[in-house]
Design a protein around this motif. Sequence first.
Motif, PDB file in Angstrom:
ATOM      1  N   ILE A  53      32.422 -85.800 -13.535  1.00 48.66           N
ATOM      2  CA  ILE A  53      31.329 -85.940 -14.507  1.00 48.66           C
ATOM      3  C   ILE A  53      30.205 -86.795 -13.936  1.00 48.66           C
ATOM      4  CG2 ILE A  53      30.732 -86.963 -16.741  1.00 48.66           C
ATOM      5  CD1 ILE A  53      33.518 -86.020 -17.703  1.00 48.66           C
ATOM      6  N   VAL A  54      30.556 -87.890 -13.280  1.00 46.78           N
ATOM      7  CA  VAL A  54      29.534 -88.768 -12.702  1.00 46.78           C
ATOM      8  C   VAL A  54      28.753 -88.035 -11.614  1.00 46.78           C
ATOM      9  CG1 VAL A  54      29.235 -90.835 -11.274  1.00 46.78           C
ATOM     10  CG2 VAL A  54      30.689 -90.917 -13.292  1.00 46.78           C
ATOM     11  N   PHE A  55      29.451 -87.309 -10.755  1.00 43.85           N
ATOM     12  CA  PHE A  55      28.785 -86.586  -9.677  1.00 43.85           C
ATOM     13  C   PHE A  55      27.783 -85.568 -10.225  1.00 43.85           C
ATOM     14  CE2 PHE A  55      28.686 -82.830  -6.909  1.00 43.85           C
ATOM     15  CZ  PHE A  55      28.070 -83.393  -5.803  1.00 43.85           C
ATOM     16  N   PHE A  56      28.222 -84.755 -11.164  1.00 41.89           N
ATOM     17  CA  PHE A  56      27.329 -83.720 -11.671  1.00 41.89           C
ATOM     18  C   PHE A  56      26.236 -84.275 -12.567  1.00 41.89           C
ATOM     19  CE2 PHE A  56      30.575 -80.734 -10.231  1.00 41.89           C
ATOM     20  CZ  PHE A  56      29.751 -79.851  -9.554  1.00 41.89           C
ATOM     21  N   SER A  57      26.511 -85.343 -13.292  1.00 43.30           N
ATOM     22  CA  SER A  57      25.438 -85.922 -14.101  1.00 43.30           C
ATOM     23  C   SER A  57      24.383 -86.560 -13.210  1.00 43.30           C
ATOM     24  CB  SER A  57      26.004 -86.929 -15.099  1.00 43.30           C
ATOM     25  OG  SER A  57      26.566 -88.039 -14.413  1.00 43.30           O
ATOM     26  N   SER A  58      24.808 -87.175 -12.100  1.00 43.87           N
ATOM     27  CA  SER A  58      23.812 -87.746 -11.185  1.00 43.87           C
ATOM     28  C   SER A  58      23.027 -86.654 -10.478  1.00 43.87           C
ATOM     29  CB  SER A  58      24.487 -88.668 -10.169  1.00 43.87           C
ATOM     30  OG  SER A  58      25.358 -87.926  -9.341  1.00 43.87           O
ATOM     31  N   THR A  59      23.672 -85.547 -10.141  1.00 42.53           N
ATOM     32  CA  THR A  59      22.973 -84.426  -9.500  1.00 42.53           C
ATOM     33  C   THR A  59      21.920 -83.852 -10.433  1.00 42.53           C
ATOM     34  OG1 THR A  59      24.944 -83.882  -8.238  1.00 42.53           O
ATOM     35  CG2 THR A  59      23.272 -82.174  -8.434  1.00 42.53           C
ATOM     36  N   PHE A  60      22.272 -83.633 -11.682  1.00 43.01           N
ATOM     37  CA  PHE A  60      21.305 -83.095 -12.630  1.00 43.01           C
ATOM     38  C   PHE A  60      20.249 -84.136 -12.988  1.00 43.01           C
ATOM     39  CE2 PHE A  60      24.848 -80.078 -13.598  1.00 43.01           C
ATOM     40  CZ  PHE A  60      24.205 -78.963 -13.080  1.00 43.01           C
ATOM     41  N   GLY A  61      20.597 -85.411 -12.912  1.00 44.07           N
ATOM     42  CA  GLY A  61      19.608 -86.466 -13.126  1.00 44.07           C
ATOM     43  C   GLY A  61      18.554 -86.452 -12.043  1.00 44.07           C
ATOM     44  N   VAL A  62      18.944 -86.245 -10.791  1.00 39.85           N
ATOM     45  CA  VAL A  62      17.989 -86.159  -9.684  1.00 39.85           C
ATOM     46  C   VAL A  62      17.089 -84.948  -9.875  1.00 39.85           C
ATOM     47  CG1 VAL A  62      17.804 -85.690  -7.212  1.00 39.85           C
ATOM     48  CG2 VAL A  62      19.398 -87.420  -8.037  1.00 39.85           C
ATOM     49  N   LEU A  63      17.661 -83.828 -10.256  1.00 38.22           N
ATOM     50  CA  LEU A  63      16.855 -82.631 -10.469  1.00 38.22           C
ATOM     51  C   LEU A  63      15.889 -82.803 -11.641  1.00 38.22           C
ATOM     52  CD1 LEU A  63      19.435 -79.779  -9.897  1.00 38.22           C
ATOM     53  CD2 LEU A  63      17.607 -80.514  -8.372  1.00 38.22           C
ATOM     54  N   TYR A  64      16.315 -83.523 -12.670  1.00 35.51           N
ATOM     55  CA  TYR A  64      15.476 -83.731 -13.842  1.00 35.51           C
ATOM     56  C   TYR A  64      14.295 -84.637 -13.496  1.00 35.51           C
ATOM     57  CZ  TYR A  64      14.051 -84.997 -18.550  1.00 35.51           C
ATOM     58  OH  TYR A  64      13.332 -85.203 -19.684  1.00 35.51           O
ATOM     59  N   ASN A  65      14.532 -85.657 -12.695  1.00 31.71           N
ATOM     60  CA  ASN A  65      13.481 -86.622 -12.357  1.00 31.71           C
ATOM     61  C   ASN A  65      12.564 -86.117 -11.249  1.00 31.71           C
ATOM     62  OD1 ASN A  65      14.327 -88.461 -14.268  1.00 31.71           O
ATOM     63  ND2 ASN A  65      15.737 -89.461 -12.869  1.00 31.71           N
ATOM     64  N   ASN A  66      13.001 -85.212 -10.400  1.00 29.94           N
ATOM     65  CA  ASN A  66      12.197 -84.693  -9.305  1.00 29.94           C
ATOM     66  C   ASN A  66      11.819 -83.247  -9.642  1.00 29.94           C
ATOM     67  OD1 ASN A  66      11.012 -84.033  -6.913  1.00 29.94           O
ATOM     68  ND2 ASN A  66      12.706 -84.730  -5.615  1.00 29.94           N
ATOM     69  N   GLU A  67      10.677 -83.079 -10.274  1.00 23.18           N
ATOM     70  CA  GLU A  67      10.278 -81.769 -10.765  1.00 23.18           C
ATOM     71  C   GLU A  67       9.982 -80.787  -9.641  1.00 23.18           C
ATOM     72  OE1 GLU A  67       7.121 -82.262 -13.536  1.00 23.18           O
ATOM     73  OE2 GLU A  67       8.303 -83.522 -14.863  1.00 23.18           O
ATOM     74  N   LEU A  95      50.222 -89.208 -12.291  1.00 19.66           N
ATOM     75  CA  LEU A  95      49.489 -87.951 -12.175  1.00 19.66           C
ATOM     76  C   LEU A  95      48.416 -87.846 -13.263  1.00 19.66           C
ATOM     77  CD1 LEU A  95      49.221 -85.264 -10.676  1.00 19.66           C
ATOM     78  CD2 LEU A  95      50.905 -84.315 -12.259  1.00 19.66           C
ATOM     79  N   GLN A  96      48.725 -88.302 -14.481  1.00 22.24           N
ATOM     80  CA  GLN A  96      47.731 -88.274 -15.555  1.00 22.24           C
ATOM     81  C   GLN A  96      46.564 -89.209 -15.241  1.00 22.24           C
ATOM     82  OE1 GLN A  96      50.055 -89.280 -19.004  1.00 22.24           O
ATOM     83  NE2 GLN A  96      50.511 -87.143 -19.486  1.00 22.24           N
ATOM     84  N   LYS A  97      46.852 -90.382 -14.671  1.00 19.91           N
ATOM     85  CA  LYS A  97      45.782 -91.305 -14.301  1.00 19.91           C
ATOM     86  C   LYS A  97      44.912 -90.708 -13.203  1.00 19.91           C
ATOM     87  CE  LYS A  97      48.163 -95.558 -15.534  1.00 19.91           C
ATOM     88  NZ  LYS A  97      48.758 -96.805 -15.045  1.00 19.91           N
ATOM     89  N   PHE A  98      45.552 -90.059 -12.239  1.00 21.34           N
ATOM     90  CA  PHE A  98      44.796 -89.418 -11.161  1.00 21.34           C
ATOM     91  C   PHE A  98      43.872 -88.342 -11.723  1.00 21.34           C
ATOM     92  CE2 PHE A  98      44.462 -85.948  -8.071  1.00 21.34           C
ATOM     93  CZ  PHE A  98      43.810 -86.619  -7.044  1.00 21.34           C
ATOM     94  N   ARG A  99      44.365 -87.540 -12.639  1.00 22.88           N
ATOM     95  CA  ARG A  99      43.541 -86.494 -13.247  1.00 22.88           C
ATOM     96  C   ARG A  99      42.379 -87.085 -14.027  1.00 22.88           C
ATOM     97  NH1 ARG A  99      48.360 -82.549 -15.413  1.00 22.88           N
ATOM     98  NH2 ARG A  99      48.848 -81.619 -13.399  1.00 22.88           N
ATOM     99  N   ALA A 100      42.613 -88.199 -14.726  1.00 19.42           N
ATOM    100  CA  ALA A 100      41.547 -88.846 -15.490  1.00 19.42           C
ATOM    101  C   ALA A 100      40.465 -89.371 -14.554  1.00 19.42           C
ATOM    102  CB  ALA A 100      42.122 -89.973 -16.339  1.00 19.42           C
ATOM    103  N   VAL A 101      40.866 -90.000 -13.465  1.00 17.92           N
ATOM    104  CA  VAL A 101      39.892 -90.515 -12.502  1.00 17.92           C
ATOM    105  C   VAL A 101      39.110 -89.364 -11.878  1.00 17.92           C
ATOM    106  CG1 VAL A 101      39.675 -91.665 -10.260  1.00 17.92           C
ATOM    107  CG2 VAL A 101      41.129 -92.648 -12.027  1.00 17.92           C
ATOM    108  N   ALA A 102      39.793 -88.286 -11.536  1.00 22.46           N
ATOM    109  CA  ALA A 102      39.117 -87.126 -10.955  1.00 22.46           C
ATOM    110  C   ALA A 102      38.103 -86.541 -11.942  1.00 22.46           C
ATOM    111  CB  ALA A 102      40.139 -86.071 -10.543  1.00 22.46           C
ATOM    112  N   ALA A 103      38.464 -86.478 -13.210  1.00 22.18           N
ATOM    113  CA  ALA A 103      37.546 -85.946 -14.220  1.00 22.18           C
ATOM    114  C   ALA A 103      36.312 -86.837 -14.360  1.00 22.18           C
ATOM    115  CB  ALA A 103      38.262 -85.805 -15.559  1.00 22.18           C
ATOM    116  N   VAL A 104      36.515 -88.146 -14.358  1.00 21.06           N
ATOM    117  CA  VAL A 104      35.382 -89.070 -14.477  1.00 21.06           C
ATOM    118  C   VAL A 104      34.471 -88.947 -13.259  1.00 21.06           C
ATOM    119  CG1 VAL A 104      34.774 -91.527 -14.471  1.00 21.06           C
ATOM    120  CG2 VAL A 104      36.535 -90.686 -16.010  1.00 21.06           C
ATOM    121  N   LEU A 105      35.057 -88.882 -12.059  1.00 24.84           N
ATOM    122  CA  LEU A 105      34.235 -88.729 -10.858  1.00 24.84           C
ATOM    123  C   LEU A 105      33.474 -87.409 -10.869  1.00 24.84           C
ATOM    124  CD1 LEU A 105      36.610 -90.150  -8.124  1.00 24.84           C
ATOM    125  CD2 LEU A 105      34.560 -91.206  -9.065  1.00 24.84           C
TER     126      LEU A 105
END
Length: 114
Positions: free
Chosen positions: A70-84, A58-68
Amino acid sequence: MEDKCSKYEGLFTFSDDDALQKHLEECDDCKAVQEKMDKVSELIREVKPYYLKRKKRLQKFRAVAAVLFIVFFSSTFGVLYNNEDLADSLMYGETLTAEDLGFPVDSYGLLMVD
């Protein structure tokens, strides 16, 4: 009819092991309670590895979910940052259309299908 001894809980909780062992040698009622407690302790020891394995999974599952997450939202904000243009349209409350996303649309603003 004889009353059962009720000293076990008090001795187990508040006294030292020597006093408890001495009382267990003298009292059959408390000895029976101690045997039940030993059986429960043995069952807990038997189940403990399975419980810990499940907890680690369960702890490993939570860690993977947290990483995913973070990756999802960082990529979303990266797209918004690069596409003015896209970021400006979202920032000022305009609705996002299919044309803004680069899809071919007809004169009504609907997706054009060939």
